[in-house]
Design a protein around this motif. Structure first.
Motif: not given
Length: 800
Positions: A22-36
């Motif tokens: 619910g907070s104002a989120a920064p403009l980012r795409l984020w992940f907890r794992t590497p890309a396969r």
């Protein structure tokens, strides 16, 4: 070594590193794992160079791209004698014998040779956009990986990876810098001397890699020209800098030991010159020159890159309310599709579209192709070309409205480059003046029809390109630009004026032969056909083009004779009509549809991106367009869903537009990369899934999001014309409107709080909100502010 605070925060567990729900989120795409997979990796670009960062541990894979990596070569694809078949094709069409006409088109009115090779043109003269190669970095890590986070920061155009291993913090930052003309990767370790890795360049074919001293690798090669020889020559150079470290070349790679920080610089170049030319220049020499300029301290490289990027990105801002930025992107996407309730994701998606355009299209370069500038294949889907029957145009829908008008320039240059070859095609097939381009084009100036009548005979490509020239003028009022592109507009209009014939039933002027792009119909005898006369798409497009050229002629005080011809012929063009079932007619006849939910909705071109169909000015046609959209359904390919977002926005139905946007967010598994004509959605990295990955949907939906908030066609700036209920409060800054206006506005509880409109060119400003219109006079640099109460309710008529 001291850690960057932002990198340190990114390395913390999700509960600490991510914003709360619910907070104002920064403009980012984020992940907890590497890309396969490619469609999980993070795109970087500077307009010419591209990189896809996978963030792998212990092996980092970075796919490298350079926008002019095109196989093939210039070819004469115009079929000899085509114009001689034209009278018979038209006679058959006027007699209603479409199937026979289509057979004749397939024999005598397609391109010479194999054309695009049915979208497999890598080894043909048509060619194919290809990956440059890969950079692989193999790390020697002493233990288990914990605290892994990777992200793409849209506000700085930086990809980051952060994790812990063996008691040390490891960080990576990657950028594609336009000032440095390089892809740069900074590796760091909190333990002094704790970095140990091997880096190598590779390509699957037609390339050779060698060491260039102890610190560098060089990759050189040439792509096939489609005639048995070499075409575009290319080079890439990797150089590694690391203080107080051991660096040496061995077994095809560069080895680095005992480093605390290292910077990897990749430069790349070809001998291609836009458009359709090769130069004698040495690509490797260019790589070396760029690397000489890139040997600077990392903070300075990052600062210069950020300043260059933000001069584009910071022009526009959008806030649609709270969201789920605390979730990693794949989970966030899934929840948004299944339950909604994440308006901030729409703002993020809109800004991601702008990020992708800034990263794949810069003045002086090539236009963004079907995949922008990012591809991992040697044979890209549909050759990674420029499809002219919507796809390359959709790539640029967000350019003007979100303050990126200068990034439109490569598309304008493409149109200008097609005039000469297109003039030859116009004569060869139609015996016509002017110039034409059909369904597809490439880096080599291909303007002939495609190799199949069912899709390749569409002649509207050049007209649709010209729409973008006129739209740029409408947004900027730049007369010098209009003067520059007048020959392009004039030539296209002359071609269509010559191509028109009189159809026998009503005496209307129509195009023939023609397609409604990639669609087909069922004849009364049950046969399927695609070749026709005067589809609604062509007629709406020509009305727009003729009107634009007539107006441009008046503004520039030139072309009077052509203006009079176009005025006469415009009045006789076949009109948009309502069928017996209440839908807008796609063809001159009420044919049965072969695919009722076809991905193309080209007969609604006049609703969007055209503007002849509006609820205010053409309510009957707007109602028919709505019924057509209901029939097409809310499914489709990714880009088709994006187009439907814009359609519903133009109809003023924000909730329906938001539903289509949510349908576009349907998570598509990375394993689904084969070509399918339905089931579109979004991959884990927010790339649009046709499937496969096709970037036009990203751009089209970004424009559609803005279209729900501000519209400016037909001389009226509309405020909140299609606001979805779930976006009940928000603000947007820097929306460009036709007429040379910049709009900032804010709303709360679904009600306009206020708007500030800055005039860049002066003139009359007409504003519409809540069904009511007001006018203001403006001067260049002047500002108009309005609130909801400035739009008075319509006066009630006294009883008689």
């Amino acid at each position: 070594m001291a850690l960057d605070r932002r990198a340190f925060l990114a390395s913390l567990p999700a509960s600490a590193a991510a914003p709360s729900a619910g907070s104002a989120a920064p403009l980012r795409l984020w992940f907890r794992t590497p890309a396969r997979h490619f469609t999980e990796s993070l795109p970087l670009g500077n307009g010419r160079l591209g990189a896809m960062v996978f963030g792998g541990v212990p092996v980092e894979r970075i796919v490298l791209n350079e926008s002019s990596m095109w196989s093939g070569f210039v070819e004469d694809a115009d079929l000899e004698g085509a114009a001689q078949a034209l009278p018979e094709i038209r006679r058959l069409l006027m007699e209603g014998r479409n199937a026979e006409a289509e057979q004749l088109v397939n024999r005598h009115f397609v391109c010479k040779g194999r054309g695009s090779g049915h979208a497999r043109g890598k080894d043909l003269p048509f060619g194919c956009y290809q990956a440059l190669g890969e950079l692989r970095i193999e790390f020697d890590h002493p233990g288990e990986i914990t605290g892994y986070v990777r992200e793409l920061d849209l506000e700085g155009a930086v990809a980051r990876v952060s994790y812990e291993c063996g008691g040390a913090h490891y960080g990576r930052e990657a950028i594609a810098s336009a000032p440095a003309q390089a892809v740069l990767i900074r590796l760091s370790c909190s333990r002094p001397g704790g970095l140990r890795f091997r880096a190598a360049l590779s390509r699957l074919e037609r390339a050779r890699v060698r060491a260039d001293g102890a610190h560098a690798l060089v990759m050189t090669g040439a792509l096939a020209d489609g005639r048995g020889g070499d075409g575009v020559r290319f080079a890439a150079r990797l150089e590694i800098q690391a203080k107080n470290a051991r660096i040496f070349a061995e077994n095809g790679g560069i080895h680095v030991e005992n480093a605390t920080e290292a910077v990897l610089t990749v430069t790349a170049a070809t001998n291609y010159l836009r458009f359709a030319k090769l130069s004698p220049r040495d690509p490797l020499r260019i790589c070396v020159q760029h690397q000489d300029r890139a040997r600077r301290p990392w903070p300075r490289l990052l600062e210069e890159h950020g300043a260059d990027y933000r001069r584009w990105f910071s022009r526009f801002a959008i806030d649609l309310g709270p969201g789920r930025g605390h979730l990693p992107l794949p989970e966030r996407l899934r929840q948004a599709y299944e339950t909604g309730g994440d308006p901030q994701l729409a703002a993020l998606y809109c800004q991601y579209g702008r990020y992708l355009l800034i990263s794949s299209s810069r003045p002086g370069g090539l236009p963004a192709n079907l995949q922008g500038v990012w591809a991992e294949e040697l044979q890209t889907p549909w050759n990674g070309d420029w499809h002219l029957n919507i796809n390359v145009q959709m790539n640029y829908w967000p350019a003007e409205v979100t303050g990126l008008g200068e990034l439109h320039e490569p598309l304008f240059a493409l149109a200008e480059s097609l005039v000469q070859p297109g003039s030859k095609t116009a004569r060869a097939y139609y015996g016509a003046r002017g110039w034409v381009a059909h369904t597809i084009t490439n880096a080599w100036g291909f303007t002939a029809p495609g190799e199949q009548a069912s899709w390749g005979a569409t002649s509207g490509g050049s007209g649709w390109l010209c729409q973008h020239l006129w739209e740029h003028f409408l947004f900027t009022r730049d007369r010098e630009f209009l003067r520059r592109v007048w020959p392009v507009l004039e030539g296209a209009a002359r071609f269509y004026a010559d191509m028109l014939i009189e159809e026998p039933r009503h005496g209307w002027l129509v195009t023939a032969p023609a397609n409604s792009p990639e669609n087909s119909f069922i004849l009364s005898d049950g046969r399927r056909a695609a070749i026709c006369m005067g589809p609604a798409f062509d007629m709406q497009l020509l009305r727009y083009l003729f009107t634009a050229v007539i107006e441009a002629s008046r503004i520039l005080e030139t072309g009077g004779e052509l203006r009079r011809e176009l005025e006469q012929k415009r009045a006789r063009l076949a009109p948009s009509r309502v069928a017996s079932d209440g839908r807008l007619m796609e063809w001159l006849e009420e044919y049965k549809e072969a695919e009722p939910q076809h991905r193309h909705v080209s007969h609604l071109w006049g609703l969007h991106p055209g503007s002849e169909i509006t609820p205010e000015e053409a309510p009957e046609l707007a109602a028919a367009a709505r019924k057509s959209l209901e029939g097409r359904g809310d499914g489709g390919t990714g880009w088709s869903l994006a187009w439907k977002v814009n359609f519903w926005a133009r109809l003023g139905e924000g909730n329906r537009a938001a539903r289509l946007l949510r349908n576009l967010w349907k998570p598509v598994p990375v394993s689904e990369g084969g070509v399918r004509m339905a089931g579109g959605g979004t991959y884990p990295n927010l790339f649009c899934a046709h499937p496969p990955f096709q970037i036009d949907g990203n751009f089209g939906a970004a424009a559609g999001i803005v279209e729900m908030l501000v519209q400016s066609h037909n001389g009226v700036v509309r405020l909140l014309p299609a606001l979805p209920e779930e976006w009940h409060e928000g603000r947007v800054r820097g929306v460009r409107a036709r007429g040379g206006f910049v709009v900032d506005l804010e709303w709360r509880g679904g009600r306009l709080e206020g708007a500030r409109i800055r005039s860049l060119a002066g003139g009359r400003l007409r504003l519409r909100h809540g069904g009511r219109t007001i006018g203001r006079n403006t001067r260049p640099g002047g500002v108009v502010t309005v609130r909801a109460e400035d739009f008075p309710p319509p006066r009630s008529r006294p009883p008689r």
